[in-house]
Write a protein that holds these residues in place. Sequence first.
Motif: not given
Length: 118
Positions: A4, A9, A12-13, A54-55, A89, A116-117
Amino acid sequence: MGSKSNYAENATLNNLLSGTVYVGLTTAANETSVTEPTDTAYARQAVTFTVTGSSADNDAQISFPYATQNNGTVNMAVFDALTGGNHLYIVDITNGPFTYNTDEKIEVMAGTLTITEG
């Protein structure tokens, strides 16, 4: 095999963790299934996350009630519903796993549950 992008990322999150989701305890978990405690006091807990890059971190303390039976060692998972729903997750706990046995409760301080992603 690709990976990704940072944009994907973050998206998505933001998509999966926007609004209220639920954190549950798991006695066994893999990518396709999660086994939760059968303790009558146990319930998934509502949580909101703040996504940065990304977190994502939990916004407030998460408290599971005192256990009424021995549930053994548990980790955590995130779901999109209070019961049933989709498993989003499996959470790796930096200071876990925990035990969730009779007269024990689990509390996770704000900002310490990180997803995270990437």
